[in-house]
Design a protein around this motif. Structure first.
Motif, PDB file in Angstrom:
ATOM      1  N   TRP A 196      -3.511 -10.591   4.473  1.00 62.27           N
ATOM      2  CA  TRP A 196      -4.097 -11.936   4.510  1.00 62.27           C
ATOM      3  C   TRP A 196      -3.153 -12.940   3.864  1.00 62.27           C
ATOM      4  N   MET A 197      -2.543 -12.549   2.743  1.00 61.78           N
ATOM      5  CA  MET A 197      -1.616 -13.446   2.058  1.00 61.78           C
ATOM      6  C   MET A 197      -0.371 -13.694   2.914  1.00 61.78           C
ATOM      7  N   GLY A 198       0.131 -12.648   3.575  1.00 59.74           N
ATOM      8  CA  GLY A 198       1.290 -12.809   4.436  1.00 59.74           C
ATOM      9  C   GLY A 198       1.019 -13.738   5.603  1.00 59.74           C
ATOM     10  N   ALA A 199      -0.206 -13.653   6.161  1.00 59.00           N
ATOM     11  CA  ALA A 199      -0.565 -14.544   7.268  1.00 59.00           C
ATOM     12  C   ALA A 199      -0.668 -15.990   6.799  1.00 59.00           C
ATOM     13  N   LYS A 200      -1.257 -16.205   5.607  1.00 56.04           N
ATOM     14  CA  LYS A 200      -1.385 -17.556   5.074  1.00 56.04           C
ATOM     15  C   LYS A 200      -0.026 -18.158   4.725  1.00 56.04           C
ATOM     16  N   MET A 201       0.890 -17.326   4.248  1.00 59.70           N
ATOM     17  CA  MET A 201       2.218 -17.796   3.844  1.00 59.70           C
ATOM     18  C   MET A 201       3.196 -17.834   5.014  1.00 59.70           C
ATOM     19  N   GLN A 202       2.750 -17.393   6.184  1.00 51.17           N
ATOM     20  CA  GLN A 202       3.620 -17.272   7.364  1.00 51.17           C
ATOM     21  C   GLN A 202       4.830 -16.382   7.061  1.00 51.17           C
ATOM     22  N   GLN A 203       4.565 -15.286   6.392  1.00 52.79           N
ATOM     23  CA  GLN A 203       5.578 -14.289   6.067  1.00 52.79           C
ATOM     24  C   GLN A 203       5.166 -12.969   6.708  1.00 52.79           C
ATOM     25  N   THR A 204       5.616 -12.764   7.939  1.00 52.33           N
ATOM     26  CA  THR A 204       5.229 -11.558   8.675  1.00 52.33           C
ATOM     27  C   THR A 204       5.758 -10.303   7.998  1.00 52.33           C
ATOM     28  N   ARG A 205       6.830 -10.433   7.253  1.00 55.82           N
ATOM     29  CA  ARG A 205       7.377  -9.273   6.533  1.00 55.82           C
ATOM     30  C   ARG A 205       6.346  -8.709   5.551  1.00 55.82           C
ATOM     31  N   ILE A 206       5.631  -9.619   4.874  1.00 50.43           N
ATOM     32  CA  ILE A 206       4.600  -9.170   3.930  1.00 50.43           C
ATOM     33  C   ILE A 206       3.489  -8.438   4.674  1.00 50.43           C
ATOM     34  N   SER A 207       3.127  -8.936   5.848  1.00 52.29           N
ATOM     35  CA  SER A 207       2.092  -8.267   6.647  1.00 52.29           C
ATOM     36  C   SER A 207       2.546  -6.880   7.089  1.00 52.29           C
ATOM     37  N   LEU A 208       3.824  -6.743   7.454  1.00 48.45           N
ATOM     38  CA  LEU A 208       4.324  -5.438   7.878  1.00 48.45           C
ATOM     39  C   LEU A 208       4.368  -4.456   6.709  1.00 48.45           C
ATOM     40  N   ILE A 209       4.706  -4.939   5.525  1.00 48.45           N
ATOM     41  CA  ILE A 209       4.667  -4.077   4.340  1.00 48.45           C
ATOM     42  C   ILE A 209       3.225  -3.677   4.036  1.00 48.45           C
ATOM     43  N   ALA A 210       2.284  -4.616   4.273  1.00 47.14           N
ATOM     44  CA  ALA A 210       0.870  -4.285   4.104  1.00 47.14           C
ATOM     45  C   ALA A 210       0.436  -3.200   5.078  1.00 47.14           C
ATOM     46  N   LEU A 211       0.971  -3.239   6.297  1.00 48.06           N
ATOM     47  CA  LEU A 211       0.660  -2.192   7.281  1.00 48.06           C
ATOM     48  C   LEU A 211       1.130  -0.828   6.781  1.00 48.06           C
ATOM     49  N   ILE A 212       2.301  -0.783   6.182  1.00 48.89           N
ATOM     50  CA  ILE A 212       2.794   0.476   5.608  1.00 48.89           C
ATOM     51  C   ILE A 212       1.854   0.953   4.509  1.00 48.89           C
ATOM     52  N   GLY A 213       1.376   0.002   3.689  1.00 52.42           N
ATOM     53  CA  GLY A 213       0.411   0.361   2.644  1.00 52.42           C
ATOM     54  C   GLY A 213      -0.874   0.919   3.222  1.00 52.42           C
ATOM     55  N   LEU A 214      -1.342   0.372   4.339  1.00 54.31           N
ATOM     56  CA  LEU A 214      -2.552   0.887   4.982  1.00 54.31           C
ATOM     57  C   LEU A 214      -2.325   2.280   5.557  1.00 54.31           C
ATOM     58  N   LEU A 215      -1.158   2.489   6.163  1.00 50.32           N
ATOM     59  CA  LEU A 215      -0.858   3.806   6.731  1.00 50.32           C
ATOM     60  C   LEU A 215      -0.823   4.885   5.656  1.00 50.32           C
ATOM     61  N   TRP A 216      -0.513   4.494   4.428  1.00 55.60           N
ATOM     62  CA  TRP A 216      -0.537   5.457   3.324  1.00 55.60           C
ATOM     63  C   TRP A 216      -1.891   5.499   2.637  1.00 55.60           C
ATOM     64  N   GLY A 217      -2.525   4.339   2.481  1.00 57.78           N
ATOM     65  CA  GLY A 217      -3.764   4.269   1.721  1.00 57.78           C
ATOM     66  C   GLY A 217      -4.960   4.889   2.419  1.00 57.78           C
ATOM     67  N   ILE A 218      -5.035   4.771   3.750  1.00 58.45           N
ATOM     68  CA  ILE A 218      -6.194   5.314   4.467  1.00 58.45           C
ATOM     69  C   ILE A 218      -6.259   6.838   4.350  1.00 58.45           C
ATOM     70  N   PRO A 219      -5.170   7.589   4.617  1.00 55.74           N
ATOM     71  CA  PRO A 219      -5.234   9.034   4.370  1.00 55.74           C
ATOM     72  C   PRO A 219      -5.459   9.369   2.894  1.00 55.74           C
ATOM     73  N   PHE A 220      -4.917   8.541   2.002  1.00 56.12           N
ATOM     74  CA  PHE A 220      -5.142   8.742   0.570  1.00 56.12           C
ATOM     75  C   PHE A 220      -6.634   8.681   0.263  1.00 56.12           C
ATOM     76  N   TYR A 221      -7.345   7.737   0.850  1.00 53.55           N
ATOM     77  CA  TYR A 221      -8.772   7.587   0.598  1.00 53.55           C
ATOM     78  C   TYR A 221      -9.575   8.754   1.163  1.00 53.55           C
ATOM     79  N   PHE A 222      -9.283   9.159   2.385  1.00 45.60           N
ATOM     80  CA  PHE A 222     -10.091  10.183   3.034  1.00 45.60           C
ATOM     81  C   PHE A 222      -9.717  11.605   2.626  1.00 45.60           C
ATOM     82  N   TYR A 223      -8.448  11.836   2.284  1.00 46.32           N
ATOM     83  CA  TYR A 223      -7.990  13.216   2.057  1.00 46.32           C
ATOM     84  C   TYR A 223      -7.471  13.490   0.653  1.00 46.32           C
TER      85      TYR A 223
END
Length: 324
Positions: free
Chosen positions: A120-147
């Motif tokens: 959300w912050m990356g979208a507001k700041m128009q910094q797509t790089r931050i959004s892509l780093i957030a995607l990496i965090g989600l790809l790690w955090g979701i399995p972390f939460y479930f498994y």
């Protein structure tokens, strides 16, 4: 024929047919598919707010930066390979994933919430790089939460490795210092070899050749590629955490050394075959010289880290005492 059947059995098993899966496993597969679909929709339809790309997709923005031949994005042309390397690491460690203890961990939920806020912050700041780093965090955090942590720990490297996909524009500032380092070291080595040479800014001038170390020849592209390559090599070849990081950090001077070797080779070829061939055809193909030098140094330093110095010292001591 039986050997072929047995090898195929190792790759595919009837256990993975839909009819052999339990109801809970089918629900897990369906739930995972929904999550993957939601992530794709989120970052494809609402991932980019930058006006320079006529798309709201963060993936489209990233790929356009990989294809950029003018700015720093050209240094990320290796980005296409990075996701496949991460998937290959996960496949290689698949038995460890199956054996890992699995349980819900709410720390993973905290990571997911933090990554969504980052997007959300990356979208507001128009910094797509931050959004892509957030995607990496989600790809790690979701399995972390479930498994749980044991699965998340195995995913640290393949998920963190995806950072090499993200074009980080602040690294473009390294081009200038790398130019100066390559020019100074090239000049020093050429003069030490007895070759008449003069350095003016980022130019190396001689009666036999004229070289201009431009920004594209600064070595930034090779630096990014070598750090990505060394990260994988260190992960698979080094046994301890400290050795992995030592080898990875050595990729920086190794890439610089490879670029200096490329400059020296252009100068030597220009002397022996002429400026036109040295600064023309050889210059265009001299990247092979760079990576030959850099990969050789990477493997050599990795072998040095693998040596058991205590055992070697014991053998040397024993041999020395036996002679005396």
């Amino acid at each position: 024929m039986e050997d072929i059947k047995s090898s195929n059995a190792l790759i595919w098993s009837d256990r993975w047919r839909l009819g052999a899966l339990s109801k809970a496993e089918l629900m897990n597969i369906g739930f995972a598919s929904v999550i993957i679909g939601m992530l794709f929709v989120l970052f494809h339809l609402f991932g980019n707010t930058v006006d320079s790309v006529n798309s709201s997709s963060a993936f489209q923005w990233m790929i356009s930066r990989w294809q950029d031949k003018i700015s720093f994005g050209a240094d990320y042309s290796h980005g296409y390979l990075i996701p496949f390397v991460s998937l290959a690491v996960i496949w290689y460690k698949r038995e460890d994933f199956f054996a890992a203890k699995k349980q819900v961990c709410y720390w993973g939920l905290a990571v997911v919430i933090g990554a969504l806020m980052m997007h959300w912050m990356g979208a507001k700041m128009q910094q797509t790089r931050i959004s892509l780093i957030a995607l990496i965090g989600l790809l790690w955090g979701i399995p972390f939460y479930f498994y749980g942590w044991q699965v998340a720990k195995l995913l640290i490297f393949p998920c963190a490795y995806l950072i090499f996909c993200v074009p980080l524009n602040f690294l473009d500032a390294l081009a200038g210092p790398l130019q100066r380092v390559a020019t100074n070291m090239g000049y020093t080595m050429l003069t030490d070899m007895g070759i008449e040479c003069e350095r003016i800014g980022t130019q190396l001038l001689s009666p036999y050749f004229k070289l201009n170390v431009e920004a594209a020849c600064s070595g930034l592209r090779s630096l990014l590629a070598m750090t990505a390559l060394t990260a994988v090599y260190a992960y698979f070849t080094q046994k301890t955490f400290v050795k992995k990081w030592l080898l990875f950090l050595m990729s920086i001077p190794i890439a610089v050394a490879g670029n200096i070797g490329r400059i020296i080779s252009i100068a030597l070829v220009s002397i022996t075959t002429g400026q036109e061939f040295g600064a023309g055809l050889h210059h265009d193909w001299s990247g092979y010289v760079l990576f030959t030098v850099a990969i050789s140094l990477m493997v050599g330093f990795g072998k040095l880290l693998d040596l058991n110095y205590r055992e070697l010292f014991g053998k040397w001591k024993e041999a020395y005492l036996s002679r005396s």
